[in-house]
Design an enzyme around this catalytic site. Structure first.
Site, PDB file in Angstrom:
ATOM      1  CG  PHE A  64      92.329  24.572 -72.952  1.00 40.72           C
ATOM      2  CD1 PHE A  64      93.495  24.643 -73.581  1.00 40.72           C
ATOM      3  CD2 PHE A  64      91.251  25.269 -73.459  1.00 40.72           C
ATOM      4  CE1 PHE A  64      93.957  25.704 -74.493  1.00 40.72           C
ATOM      5  CE2 PHE A  64      91.336  26.337 -74.213  1.00 40.72           C
ATOM      6  CZ  PHE A  64      92.751  26.400 -74.916  1.00 40.72           C
ATOM      7  CB  THR A 116     100.919  17.068 -75.250  1.00 37.89           C
ATOM      8  OG1 THR A 116     102.290  16.988 -75.250  1.00 37.89           O
ATOM      9  CG2 THR A 116     100.342  15.605 -75.110  1.00 37.89           C
ATOM     10  CG  ASP A 117     105.400  18.007 -78.091  1.00 42.45           C
ATOM     11  OD1 ASP A 117     105.330  17.765 -76.671  1.00 42.45           O
ATOM     12  OD2 ASP A 117     106.424  18.903 -78.273  1.00 42.45           O
ATOM     13  CD  GLU A 118     105.340  15.454 -72.373  1.00 42.24           C
ATOM     14  OE1 GLU A 118     105.236  14.453 -71.688  1.00 42.24           O
ATOM     15  OE2 GLU A 118     105.623  16.424 -71.831  1.00 42.24           O
ATOM     16  CE1 TYR A 123      99.412  15.676 -69.853  1.00 40.79           C
ATOM     17  CE2 TYR A 123     101.506  15.549 -71.102  1.00 40.79           C
ATOM     18  CZ  TYR A 123     100.306  16.195 -70.879  1.00 40.79           C
ATOM     19  OH  TYR A 123     100.038  17.216 -71.530  1.00 40.79           O
ATOM     20  CE  LYS A 168      96.357  16.298 -73.417  1.00 33.61           C
ATOM     21  NZ  LYS A 168      95.282  17.008 -73.238  1.00 33.61           N
ATOM     22  CG  ASN A 210     101.680  26.381 -74.372  1.00 32.98           C
ATOM     23  OD1 ASN A 210     100.748  26.705 -74.708  1.00 32.98           O
ATOM     24  ND2 ASN A 210     102.285  25.340 -75.493  1.00 32.98           N
ATOM     25  CB  VAL A 253     119.098  21.180 -63.964  1.00 32.69           C
ATOM     26  CG1 VAL A 253     119.191  20.578 -65.390  1.00 32.69           C
ATOM     27  CG2 VAL A 253     118.957  22.724 -64.049  1.00 32.69           C
ATOM     28  CG  ASP A 312     116.744  12.259 -65.940  1.00 32.28           C
ATOM     29  OD1 ASP A 312     116.071  13.313 -65.922  1.00 32.28           O
ATOM     30  OD2 ASP A 312     117.479  11.680 -66.823  1.00 32.28           O
TER      31      ASP A 312
HETATM   32  P1  NAD Z   1      96.669  23.286 -66.322  1.00 32.97           P
HETATM   33  O1  NAD Z   1      97.137  21.900 -65.475  1.00 32.97           O
HETATM   34  O2  NAD Z   1      97.640  24.445 -65.909  1.00 32.97           O
HETATM   35  O3  NAD Z   1      95.191  23.532 -66.165  1.00 32.97           O
HETATM   36  C1  NAD Z   1      94.466  22.186 -66.384  1.00 32.97           C
HETATM   37  C2  NAD Z   1      93.048  22.973 -65.947  1.00 32.97           C
HETATM   38  O4  NAD Z   1      92.060  21.960 -66.214  1.00 32.97           O
HETATM   39  C3  NAD Z   1      92.886  23.503 -64.666  1.00 32.97           C
HETATM   40  O5  NAD Z   1      92.375  24.746 -64.609  1.00 32.97           O
HETATM   41  C4  NAD Z   1      92.263  22.277 -63.904  1.00 32.97           C
HETATM   42  O6  NAD Z   1      91.423  23.005 -62.780  1.00 32.97           O
HETATM   43  C5  NAD Z   1      91.302  21.974 -64.908  1.00 32.97           C
HETATM   44  N1  NAD Z   1      90.728  20.497 -64.797  1.00 32.97           N
HETATM   45  C6  NAD Z   1      91.476  19.495 -64.340  1.00 32.97           C
HETATM   46  N2  NAD Z   1      90.777  18.421 -64.376  1.00 32.97           N
HETATM   47  C7  NAD Z   1      89.427  18.807 -64.582  1.00 32.97           C
HETATM   48  C8  NAD Z   1      88.081  18.027 -64.652  1.00 32.97           C
HETATM   49  N3  NAD Z   1      87.980  16.711 -64.545  1.00 32.97           N
HETATM   50  N4  NAD Z   1      87.076  18.670 -65.200  1.00 32.97           N
HETATM   51  C9  NAD Z   1      87.127  20.140 -65.251  1.00 32.97           C
HETATM   52  N5  NAD Z   1      88.522  20.983 -65.212  1.00 32.97           N
HETATM   53  C10 NAD Z   1      89.625  20.055 -64.910  1.00 32.97           C
HETATM   54  O7  NAD Z   1      97.161  22.856 -67.687  1.00 32.97           O
HETATM   55  P2  NAD Z   1      97.751  23.381 -68.914  1.00 32.97           P
HETATM   56  O8  NAD Z   1      99.091  23.338 -68.959  1.00 32.97           O
HETATM   57  O9  NAD Z   1      96.988  24.867 -69.118  1.00 32.97           O
HETATM   58  O10 NAD Z   1      97.346  22.535 -70.066  1.00 32.97           O
HETATM   59  C11 NAD Z   1      95.879  22.743 -70.751  1.00 32.97           C
HETATM   60  C12 NAD Z   1      95.975  21.573 -71.884  1.00 32.97           C
HETATM   61  O11 NAD Z   1      96.899  21.794 -72.798  1.00 32.97           O
HETATM   62  C13 NAD Z   1      96.010  20.107 -71.333  1.00 32.97           C
HETATM   63  O12 NAD Z   1      95.174  19.453 -71.976  1.00 32.97           O
HETATM   64  C14 NAD Z   1      97.579  19.667 -71.565  1.00 32.97           C
HETATM   65  O13 NAD Z   1      97.683  18.306 -71.812  1.00 32.97           O
HETATM   66  C15 NAD Z   1      97.584  20.591 -73.020  1.00 32.97           C
HETATM   67  N6  NAD Z   1      99.237  20.902 -73.102  1.00 32.97           N
HETATM   68  C16 NAD Z   1      99.801  21.524 -72.296  1.00 32.97           C
HETATM   69  C17 NAD Z   1     100.950  21.990 -72.585  1.00 32.97           C
HETATM   70  C18 NAD Z   1     101.848  23.061 -71.954  1.00 32.97           C
HETATM   71  O14 NAD Z   1     103.026  23.086 -72.050  1.00 32.97           O
HETATM   72  N7  NAD Z   1     101.518  23.450 -70.689  1.00 32.97           N
HETATM   73  C19 NAD Z   1     101.563  21.731 -73.988  1.00 32.97           C
HETATM   74  C20 NAD Z   1     100.824  20.989 -74.873  1.00 32.97           C
HETATM   75  C21 NAD Z   1      99.611  20.458 -74.690  1.00 32.97           C
HETATM   76  O1  DAU Z   2     105.602  19.015 -74.500  1.00 30.57           O
HETATM   77  C1  DAU Z   2     104.323  19.469 -74.063  1.00 30.57           C
HETATM   78  C2  DAU Z   2     104.278  18.935 -72.497  1.00 30.57           C
HETATM   79  O2  DAU Z   2     105.015  20.134 -71.987  1.00 30.57           O
HETATM   80  C3  DAU Z   2     102.876  19.333 -71.914  1.00 30.57           C
HETATM   81  O3  DAU Z   2     102.196  18.320 -72.649  1.00 30.57           O
HETATM   82  C4  DAU Z   2     102.848  19.098 -70.576  1.00 30.57           C
HETATM   83  O4  DAU Z   2     101.431  19.583 -70.103  1.00 30.57           O
HETATM   84  C5  DAU Z   2     103.462  20.086 -69.872  1.00 30.57           C
HETATM   85  O5  DAU Z   2     103.662  19.958 -68.598  1.00 30.57           O
HETATM   86  C6  DAU Z   2     105.388  20.008 -70.483  1.00 30.57           C
HETATM   87  O6  DAU Z   2     105.779  18.829 -69.999  1.00 30.57           O
HETATM   88  P1  DAU Z   2     107.319  18.637 -69.692  1.00 30.57           P
HETATM   89  O7  DAU Z   2     107.606  17.647 -68.827  1.00 30.57           O
HETATM   90  O8  DAU Z   2     108.118  18.829 -70.858  1.00 30.57           O
HETATM   91  O9  DAU Z   2     107.468  20.001 -68.922  1.00 30.57           O
HETATM   92  P2  DAU Z   2     108.023  20.604 -67.512  1.00 30.57           P
HETATM   93  O10 DAU Z   2     108.030  21.952 -67.355  1.00 30.57           O
HETATM   94  O11 DAU Z   2     107.625  19.561 -66.235  1.00 30.57           O
HETATM   95  O12 DAU Z   2     109.627  20.106 -67.659  1.00 30.57           O
HETATM   96  C7  DAU Z   2     110.273  20.723 -68.910  1.00 30.57           C
HETATM   97  C8  DAU Z   2     111.798  19.896 -68.976  1.00 30.57           C
HETATM   98  O13 DAU Z   2     112.484  20.267 -67.728  1.00 30.57           O
HETATM   99  C9  DAU Z   2     111.607  18.459 -68.844  1.00 30.57           C
HETATM  100  O14 DAU Z   2     112.768  17.988 -69.744  1.00 30.57           O
HETATM  101  C10 DAU Z   2     111.864  18.199 -67.253  1.00 30.57           C
HETATM  102  C11 DAU Z   2     112.821  19.414 -66.963  1.00 30.57           C
HETATM  103  N1  DAU Z   2     112.616  19.641 -65.367  1.00 30.57           N
HETATM  104  C12 DAU Z   2     111.522  19.990 -65.017  1.00 30.57           C
HETATM  105  C13 DAU Z   2     111.405  20.503 -63.717  1.00 30.57           C
HETATM  106  C14 DAU Z   2     109.998  20.798 -63.256  1.00 30.57           C
HETATM  107  C15 DAU Z   2     113.745  19.926 -64.716  1.00 30.57           C
HETATM  108  O15 DAU Z   2     114.903  19.590 -65.011  1.00 30.57           O
HETATM  109  N2  DAU Z   2     113.644  20.289 -63.428  1.00 30.57           N
HETATM  110  C16 DAU Z   2     112.443  20.351 -62.924  1.00 30.57           C
HETATM  111  O16 DAU Z   2     112.391  20.923 -61.651  1.00 30.57           O
END
Ligand code: NAD
Ligand code: DAU
Length: 355
Positions: free
Chosen positions: A79, A132-134, A158, A162, A188, A214, A288
């Protein structure tokens, strides 16, 4: 024994906690504890002999090698990453270091470790890369959802980092036969998510009486997945997925950002009503995100057909329990709202308020 990188972050900690709630297989968490890593997420495991926490950076080869040799995991669930798109726009360096170089280091050490295992353990070993789907880029309103064969077209630093890590994982399987699998997941949400991401940020700002930012017109679409459903999908892929395959994981819940924000406000209006009117009155449209992807959508039919996985939560049920979790854990939110977090928020939103 499982080795979980990034297990103190949002999804990683949910994965560690939920895995140990359902199994006694020990877990070693390897985490650097960046601003996004929070050991308190794993408080419930203090004194639990099934869990070992190692503070360390996946970019440090010697440390990774030592962790593998000492703990001898049967699988790695990866992760650890820099995960926030806005941060990658302001400063991509850490994204290159951790997401690309760190993943490569981990692959190199894991391959060496795997290659030296006795045959039966080597056959059973798995490396599950959490992506990620990104990586697929952005969709128009009528485009079909992303499948596992959608061409990669990452748009943010980012997403590009990935995508690079996904390519390395793919190459290690193709070239060396390394038993890697990848999950490409949608957005998530749930407990322990750092309040820089949309849903926890909106909950926190709403309760603090601050603007609910937003980006742009708020009509961007994301596919929302409750974090524990993602964790269950990952366990399914680990147990039954085919090495070398990638699996899309989605919530089947496409929502416009503005509707997500309004839904959070509506739940707060019920759970924490205020005499001054709806929390939606705090919504503020700001500049934006540069290069903002318009729409993500996941076609999850491969995971459903091959492994029988489907999300247990609807967006409505998952969001209600998420908001309740944040209301019940104000101390967690306050703690992560540390000085470092505040200065990040100020840098990011100063630019947008000028819009
Ligand atoms: P997060 O930012 O909440 O957590 C990342 C964790 O990785 C943290 O605990 C951080 O301390 C650790 N970390 C960062 N750099 C590190 C390093 N060099 N060595 C060891 N540990 C390190 O992230 P998240 O939202 O839990 O996402 C986890 C994974 O899932 C990521 O790979 C992200 O790309 C992927 N992902 C996230 C989402 C989402 O919506 N959050 C969706 C799809 C995929
Ligand atoms: O799609 C999976 C990805 O989802 C993961 O790979 C990333 O780790 C995770 O951070 C997330 O990325 P997003 O950029 O989609 O998530 P975020 O919560 O930053 O933003 C969700 C949407 O809301 C995006 O279209 C940007 C918008 N946004 C976000 C913030 C923080 C706002 O409009 N206002 C805000 O303040």
């Amino acid at each position: 024994m499982l080795l979980v990188t990034g297990g103190a972050g949002f999804i990683g900690s949910n994965f560690v906690l939920s895995s140990l709630a359902g199994s006694d297989e020990p877990i070693v968490t390897l985490d650097k504890l960046t601003y996004a890593g929070n050991l308190h997420n794993l408080d419930a495991l203090r004194g639990d002999g099934r869990h070992i926490f190692l503070r360390g950076d996946i970019c440090e080869r010697a440390l990774v090698k030592q962790a593998l040799e000492r703990h001898r995991p049967r699988a790695i669930i990866h992760f650890a990453a820099e995960s926030h798109v806005d941060r990658s726009i302001l400063g991509p360096a850490e994204f290159i270091d951790t997401n690309i170089v760190g993943t490569w280091n981990l692959l190199e050490e894991a391959r060496a470790y795997w290659g030296a295992l006795p045959a039966a353990e080597r056959d059973a070993f798995r490396f599950l890369h959490v992506s990620t789907d990104e990586v697929y880029g952005t969709l128009g309103p009528a485009d079909p959802a992303f499948t596992e064969s959608t061409p990669y077209a990452p748009n943010s630093p980012y997403a590009a980092s990935k995508a690079a890590s996904d390519h390395l994982v793919r190459a290690y399987h193709h070239t060396y036969g390394f038993p890697a699998l990848t999950g490409n997941c949608s957005n998530n949400y749930g407990p322990y998510q750092f309040p820089e991401k949309l849903i926890p940020l909106i909950i926190r700002n709403a309760l603090a009486g601050e603007p609910l930012p937003v980006y742009g017109d708020g009509l961007q679409v994301r596919d929302w997945l409750y974090v524990l459903d993602h964790c269950e999908a990952l366990r399914r892929i680990l147990a039954q997925g085919r090495a070398g395959q990638t699996y899309n994981i989605g919530g089947g819940a496409e929502r416009k950002n503005i509707d997500v924000v309004r839904a959070v406000c509506a739940i707060l209006d019920r759970e924490r009503p205020r005499s001054t009117g709806s929390y939606a009155g705090q919504i503020s449209f700001v500049k934006d995100r540069p290069g903002h992807d318009r729409r993500y959508a996941i076609d999850g039919s491969k995971l459903r057909a091959e492994l029988g996985w489907a999300p247990a939560q609807t967006f409505e049920s998952g969001l209600a329990s998420t908001v309740r979790w944040y209301l019940d854990h104000p101390e967690w939110v306050e703690e992560v709202a540390s000085g470092a977090y505040r200065s990040w928020v100020e840098t990011n939103y100063a630019r947008r308020d000028a819009a």
